[in-house]
Motif scaffolding. Structure first.
Motif, PDB file in Angstrom:
ATOM      1  N   ILE A 252       0.868  -1.178   0.000  1.00 30.37           N
ATOM      2  CA  ILE A 252       0.000   0.000   0.000  1.00 30.37           C
ATOM      3  C   ILE A 252       0.901   1.223   0.000  1.00 30.37           C
ATOM      4  CG2 ILE A 252      -1.859   1.241   1.180  1.00 30.37           C
ATOM      5  CD1 ILE A 252      -2.548  -1.399   2.601  1.00 30.37           C
ATOM      6  N   VAL A 253       0.670   2.133  -0.913  1.00 26.62           N
ATOM      7  CA  VAL A 253       1.564   3.279  -1.068  1.00 26.62           C
ATOM      8  C   VAL A 253       0.770   4.572  -0.954  1.00 26.62           C
ATOM      9  CG1 VAL A 253       3.237   4.431  -2.564  1.00 26.62           C
ATOM     10  CG2 VAL A 253       3.083   1.928  -2.561  1.00 26.62           C
ATOM     11  N   ASN A 254       1.196   5.437  -0.041  1.00 30.32           N
ATOM     12  CA  ASN A 254       0.582   6.753   0.127  1.00 30.32           C
ATOM     13  C   ASN A 254       1.188   7.695  -0.908  1.00 30.32           C
ATOM     14  OD1 ASN A 254       0.422   9.583   1.049  1.00 30.32           O
ATOM     15  ND2 ASN A 254      -0.534   8.734   2.875  1.00 30.32           N
ATOM     16  N   ARG A 255       0.339   8.272  -1.773  1.00 26.79           N
ATOM     17  CA  ARG A 255       0.811   9.212  -2.790  1.00 26.79           C
ATOM     18  C   ARG A 255       0.135  10.579  -2.616  1.00 26.79           C
ATOM     19  NH1 ARG A 255       3.870   7.644  -6.991  1.00 26.79           N
ATOM     20  NH2 ARG A 255       4.412   9.846  -6.783  1.00 26.79           N
ATOM     21  N   MET A 256       0.128  11.055  -1.376  1.00 29.68           N
ATOM     22  CA  MET A 256      -0.343  12.414  -1.149  1.00 29.68           C
ATOM     23  C   MET A 256       0.615  13.427  -1.765  1.00 29.68           C
ATOM     24  SD  MET A 256      -1.954  12.186   2.710  1.00 29.68           S
ATOM     25  CE  MET A 256      -2.501  13.904   2.701  1.00 29.68           C
ATOM     26  N   ASP A 257       1.808  12.955  -2.150  1.00 28.68           N
ATOM     27  CA  ASP A 257       2.737  13.845  -2.855  1.00 28.68           C
ATOM     28  C   ASP A 257       2.210  14.197  -4.240  1.00 28.68           C
ATOM     29  OD1 ASP A 257       3.514  10.936  -3.329  1.00 28.68           O
ATOM     30  OD2 ASP A 257       4.691  11.906  -4.902  1.00 28.68           O
TER      31      ASP A 257
ATOM     32  N   ALA B  36      -4.524  17.574   6.371  1.00 26.42           N
ATOM     33  CA  ALA B  36      -3.605  17.570   7.507  1.00 26.42           C
ATOM     34  C   ALA B  36      -3.879  16.384   8.427  1.00 26.42           C
ATOM     35  CB  ALA B  36      -3.726  18.885   8.282  1.00 26.42           C
ATOM     36  N   GLU B  37      -5.163  16.147   8.738  1.00 19.49           N
ATOM     37  CA  GLU B  37      -5.523  15.027   9.602  1.00 19.49           C
ATOM     38  C   GLU B  37      -5.170  13.703   8.945  1.00 19.49           C
ATOM     39  OE1 GLU B  37      -7.008  12.578  12.588  1.00 19.49           O
ATOM     40  OE2 GLU B  37      -6.403  14.697  12.597  1.00 19.49           O
ATOM     41  N   LEU B  38      -5.428  13.611   7.653  1.00 20.14           N
ATOM     42  CA  LEU B  38      -5.111  12.393   6.914  1.00 20.14           C
ATOM     43  C   LEU B  38      -3.615  12.108   6.956  1.00 20.14           C
ATOM     44  CD1 LEU B  38      -6.078  10.129   5.029  1.00 20.14           C
ATOM     45  CD2 LEU B  38      -5.864  11.720   3.123  1.00 20.14           C
ATOM     46  N   ALA B  39      -2.804  13.127   6.736  1.00 14.42           N
ATOM     47  CA  ALA B  39      -1.350  12.955   6.772  1.00 14.42           C
ATOM     48  C   ALA B  39      -0.878  12.549   8.160  1.00 14.42           C
ATOM     49  CB  ALA B  39      -0.663  14.246   6.335  1.00 14.42           C
ATOM     50  N   ARG B  40      -1.465  13.149   9.197  1.00 18.96           N
ATOM     51  CA  ARG B  40      -1.063  12.800  10.568  1.00 18.96           C
ATOM     52  C   ARG B  40      -1.365  11.341  10.877  1.00 18.96           C
ATOM     53  NH1 ARG B  40      -2.716  18.256  11.735  1.00 18.96           N
ATOM     54  NH2 ARG B  40      -4.865  17.609  12.131  1.00 18.96           N
TER      55      ARG B  40
ATOM     56  N   LEU C 200       4.253  14.769   3.374  1.00 15.35           N
ATOM     57  CA  LEU C 200       3.279  14.391   4.398  1.00 15.35           C
ATOM     58  C   LEU C 200       3.455  15.242   5.655  1.00 15.35           C
ATOM     59  CD1 LEU C 200       3.082  10.475   4.345  1.00 15.35           C
ATOM     60  CD2 LEU C 200       1.382  12.108   3.562  1.00 15.35           C
ATOM     61  N   THR C 201       4.707  15.477   6.031  1.00 12.10           N
ATOM     62  CA  THR C 201       5.000  16.274   7.229  1.00 12.10           C
ATOM     63  C   THR C 201       4.488  17.700   7.065  1.00 12.10           C
ATOM     64  OG1 THR C 201       6.959  14.924   7.689  1.00 12.10           O
ATOM     65  CG2 THR C 201       6.832  17.057   8.767  1.00 12.10           C
ATOM     66  N   ALA C 202       4.676  18.260   5.865  1.00 12.81           N
ATOM     67  CA  ALA C 202       4.171  19.611   5.608  1.00 12.81           C
ATOM     68  C   ALA C 202       2.647  19.635   5.687  1.00 12.81           C
ATOM     69  CB  ALA C 202       4.649  20.088   4.239  1.00 12.81           C
ATOM     70  N   PHE C 203       2.003  18.658   5.091  1.00 12.44           N
ATOM     71  CA  PHE C 203       0.541  18.568   5.177  1.00 12.44           C
ATOM     72  C   PHE C 203       0.103  18.515   6.635  1.00 12.44           C
ATOM     73  CE2 PHE C 203      -0.273  16.949   0.696  1.00 12.44           C
ATOM     74  CZ  PHE C 203      -1.232  17.919   0.398  1.00 12.44           C
ATOM     75  N   ALA C 204       0.758  17.641   7.413  1.00 12.09           N
ATOM     76  CA  ALA C 204       0.369  17.444   8.819  1.00 12.09           C
ATOM     77  C   ALA C 204       0.503  18.724   9.627  1.00 12.09           C
ATOM     78  CB  ALA C 204       1.224  16.339   9.444  1.00 12.09           C
ATOM     79  N   ALA C 205       1.455  19.579   9.228  1.00  5.63           N
ATOM     80  CA  ALA C 205       1.676  20.840   9.942  1.00  5.63           C
ATOM     81  C   ALA C 205       0.788  21.959   9.411  1.00  5.63           C
ATOM     82  CB  ALA C 205       3.145  21.243   9.824  1.00  5.63           C
ATOM     83  N   GLY C 206      -0.063  21.634   8.442  1.00  5.67           N
ATOM     84  CA  GLY C 206      -0.950  22.643   7.880  1.00  5.67           C
ATOM     85  C   GLY C 206      -0.274  23.572   6.905  1.00  5.67           C
ATOM     86  N   LYS C 207       0.854  23.179   6.349  1.00  3.98           N
ATOM     87  CA  LYS C 207       1.600  24.008   5.408  1.00  3.98           C
ATOM     88  C   LYS C 207       1.353  23.553   3.968  1.00  3.98           C
ATOM     89  CE  LYS C 207       5.375  24.734   8.714  1.00  3.98           C
ATOM     90  NZ  LYS C 207       6.837  24.527   8.960  1.00  3.98           N
ATOM     91  N   ARG C 208       1.642  24.441   3.031  1.00  4.35           N
ATOM     92  CA  ARG C 208       1.554  24.089   1.610  1.00  4.35           C
ATOM     93  C   ARG C 208       2.829  23.339   1.233  1.00  4.35           C
ATOM     94  NH1 ARG C 208      -1.724  23.163  -2.790  1.00  4.35           N
ATOM     95  NH2 ARG C 208      -0.529  23.453  -4.706  1.00  4.35           N
ATOM     96  N   PRO C 209       2.732  22.059   0.826  1.00 10.43           N
ATOM     97  CA  PRO C 209       3.938  21.285   0.517  1.00 10.43           C
ATOM     98  C   PRO C 209       4.613  21.751  -0.772  1.00 10.43           C
ATOM     99  CG  PRO C 209       2.049  19.848   0.949  1.00 10.43           C
ATOM    100  CD  PRO C 209       1.514  21.233   0.742  1.00 10.43           C
ATOM    101  N   ASP C 210       5.889  21.451  -0.875  1.00 11.05           N
ATOM    102  CA  ASP C 210       6.633  21.625  -2.118  1.00 11.05           C
ATOM    103  C   ASP C 210       6.563  20.290  -2.851  1.00 11.05           C
ATOM    104  OD1 ASP C 210       8.418  21.922  -4.185  1.00 11.05           O
ATOM    105  OD2 ASP C 210      10.179  22.293  -2.924  1.00 11.05           O
ATOM    106  N   PHE C 211       5.808  20.234  -3.939  1.00 15.20           N
ATOM    107  CA  PHE C 211       5.569  18.974  -4.636  1.00 15.20           C
ATOM    108  C   PHE C 211       6.659  18.633  -5.654  1.00 15.20           C
ATOM    109  CE2 PHE C 211       1.187  20.327  -3.485  1.00 15.20           C
ATOM    110  CZ  PHE C 211       0.845  19.227  -2.705  1.00 15.20           C
ATOM    111  N   SER C 212       7.639  19.479  -5.829  1.00 20.30           N
ATOM    112  CA  SER C 212       8.643  19.246  -6.874  1.00 20.30           C
ATOM    113  C   SER C 212       9.439  17.980  -6.600  1.00 20.30           C
ATOM    114  CB  SER C 212       9.591  20.438  -6.973  1.00 20.30           C
ATOM    115  OG  SER C 212      10.337  20.597  -5.778  1.00 20.30           O
ATOM    116  N   ARG C 213       9.954  17.386  -7.680  1.00 16.74           N
ATOM    117  CA  ARG C 213      10.803  16.200  -7.549  1.00 16.74           C
ATOM    118  C   ARG C 213      11.980  16.310  -8.501  1.00 16.74           C
ATOM    119  NH1 ARG C 213      10.564  12.652 -11.786  1.00 16.74           N
ATOM    120  NH2 ARG C 213       8.752  12.761 -13.176  1.00 16.74           N
ATOM    121  N   GLY C 214      13.059  15.631  -8.168  1.00 14.96           N
ATOM    122  CA  GLY C 214      14.229  15.614  -9.032  1.00 14.96           C
ATOM    123  C   GLY C 214      14.048  14.613 -10.158  1.00 14.96           C
ATOM    124  N   PHE C 215      15.161  14.297 -10.815  1.00 15.31           N
ATOM    125  CA  PHE C 215      15.119  13.287 -11.867  1.00 15.31           C
ATOM    126  C   PHE C 215      14.940  11.899 -11.254  1.00 15.31           C
ATOM    127  CE2 PHE C 215      17.638  16.714 -13.805  1.00 15.31           C
ATOM    128  CZ  PHE C 215      16.980  16.860 -15.017  1.00 15.31           C
ATOM    129  N   ALA C 216      14.421  10.967 -12.047  1.00 18.61           N
ATOM    130  CA  ALA C 216      14.249   9.599 -11.563  1.00 18.61           C
ATOM    131  C   ALA C 216      15.589   8.952 -11.228  1.00 18.61           C
ATOM    132  CB  ALA C 216      13.511   8.768 -12.614  1.00 18.61           C
TER     133      ALA C 216
END
Length: 503
Positions: free
Chosen positions: A133-138, A193-197, A421-437
């Motif tokens: 099971i994989v959480n992809r809130m990112d 936020a609650e979901l991430a926590r 997830l940590t940013a979500f849990a803290a009520g912050k707007r996450p940085d969704f960017s990602r590097g290269f694969a």
């Protein structure tokens, strides 16, 4: 597992620098972001709570696990999936016979190209078991209202009396991470936020998966090893994988064949001058190029394909095995979609509007154009054609080839996903960017330092000589840990691998 597949997995491990990490050894990185504990997965699968029939048809009375012959026949939501897969196999066989007319193709070891046995999808001896099971809130940038996605990954397995063996196919049931109708103890809608926590705390996340109806269903993704072919005078050792996506249609209550996210339809774009021009203009527009740089771009459906055949291994060098090959200047024989001057000019315009994090060169643009696609991503630091083969909890004493729960790309990305997830849990707007694969984006964390995921033995790195005597700007930060040096692993001028220094 066939002898050919074992060879493929071993070769991929060597080429990618993958250590045979068990689920237990990977667990600290995946806490809150993925469920890979074999005992928990076994209990969840056996409890019927998170089986495909239960999630797709909550009102159904439990009468034991459904084998594939009954699964597709008794769940009308899945009726369109088998014929769509059958059609892809038929097209693939025609293509293979045209490309290699002297080679035989069929099911079994007597053929030059050994096909996946489609009878496994209508057998009373096979069924899908919960493998992770994989959480992809990112991915909430693509589905903000739903807070992203939760993926339940099922592996096809054959049961023969008292023994069980996994088969090279996964089926991912992708669900919305949040049902906006659900409420917390105070009667308020459950927030992101609650979901991430709950996920980070491992607290009652199971109760958030599934619903009394189909409101959380999003799509099904399938990945099948189409074929295995030994090295011959015509080609190197190769295994091809078929990727398909079926989007849930609430009106018809079925999963319908759909385009793959960001899977550019290279052949169709290259053959249509108007489409080629539209794609070039759309992607090089500054606002889209910045999203492309951050890995959050969502390419319009008119440029996308409904299936992808992923050849592996593909290697580091540009080749026709890669999804974008021929679109860049200097690749292939036809007219490219993007020439170097177009890309350089567009990158300067985008950079003038803000910092470009990853794509800072033509080579970086080319690499992102590959890894933003489904097939290009699966070719990069994967285990064969999979990023999540899943934990083999069926075996009492699984071998190293089957105990590895996920690829280096998957494991290396967990720190970034946990940060979100940590940013979500803290009520912050996450940085969704990602590097290269090829290389995880760690954002200052040293958690992966010295490992094959970042700068340890086998990690992908930036070669000193990128052609004109300077390192390529897109890969400058890809260095090696102390005691290792970046060495060419192929003909690529830009990307090498970290190995022990030699005289």
């Amino acid at each position: 597992m066939s002898r050919a597949l074992r060879i493929l997995l071993a070769a991929t491990v060597l080429c990618c620098g993958t250590a045979a990490l068990s689920a237990a050894e990977t667990a600290p990185l995946t806490r809150g972001t993925a469920v890979i504990d074999p005992n928990l997965l076994r209990r969840l699968d056996e409890s019927d709570a998170l089986t495909l029939p239960r999630l797709l048809s909550p009102e159904r009375k439990a009468d034991g696990p459904l084998t594939t012959d009954r699964l597709f026949a008794s769940l009308p939501q899945l009726k369109d999936i088998p014929p769509a897969i059958e059609a892809e196999f038929d097209r693939y066989i025609v293509t293979q016979k045209a490309a290699y007319p002297s080679e035989t193709i069929g099911v079994g070891e007597g053929f030059d190209v050994q096909l996946f046995d489609r009878a496994n999808l209508r057998s009373r001896d096979t069924r899908f078991v919960l493998a992770g099971i994989v959480n992809r809130m990112d991915r909430a940038y693509a589905s903000e209202e739903a807070c992203g996605e939760i993926r339940l990954i099922y592996r096809l397995a054959r049961f023969d009396g008292t023994t069980a063996a996994r088969l090279p196919m996964t089926l991912n049931l992708v669900m919305k991470a949040r049902d906006a109708r659900r409420t917390d103890a105070n009667g308020k809608p459950i927030s992101c936020a609650e979901l991430a926590r709950r996920w980070l705390d491992n607290d009652n996340w199971q109760g958030l998966i599934g619903s009394r109806d189909d409101a959380m269903l999003d799509r099904i993704e399938t990945n099948i090893q189409l074929s295995v072919a030994a090295k011959s005078a015509l080609h190197d050792f190769r295994s091809d994988y078929l990727l398909k996506v079926f989007k849930y249609d609430a009106a018809t209550k079925t999963f319908a064949e759909s385009t793959l996210e960001n899977q550019i339809d290279r052949d169709r774009i290259m053959a249509d001058d108007a489409l080629r021009r539209d794609f070039k203009d759309w992607l090089l527009a500054p606002e889209h190029l910045r999203e492309f740089d951050r890995g959050t771009v969502l390419i319009p459906e008119k440029f996308l394909a409904k299936s992808a055949v992923v050849p592996t291994p593909a290697g580091l060098d540009a080749s026709a095995l890669q999804p974008e090959f021929g679109m860049m200047q200097g690749e292939g024989k036809g007219e490219p979609v993007f020439n170097d001057n177009d890309v350089v000019g567009a990158l300067k315009q985008a950079a003038a509007r803000g910092n470009m994090q990853n794509v800072r060169s033509v080579a970086g643009f080319q690499r992102r154009l590959n890894d933003v696609t489904c097939s290009g991503c699966h070719q990069t630091r994967g285990i064969g054609g999979f990023h999540f083969p899943g934990v083999d909890w069926l075996a009492d004493k699984p071998s190293n080839s089957t105990i590895v729960p996920a690829s280096p790309h998957f494991v290396g990305d967990q720190v970034r996903r946990r940060d979100i997830l940590t940013a979500f849990a803290a009520g912050k707007r996450p940085d969704f960017s990602r590097g290269f694969a090829n290389r995880p984006q760690t954002r200052g964390s040293r958690e992966l330092a010295g490992s094959e995921y970042q700068d340890g033995w086998g990690a992908h790195c930036s070669l000193q000589d990128a052609g004109p005597g300077t390192r390529d700007g897109s890969f400058t930060s890809w260095s090696c840990a102390t005691g290792l040096t970046c060495q060419a692993a192929a003909a690529s001028r830009h990307i090498g691998m970290c190995f022990i220094k030699t005289r």
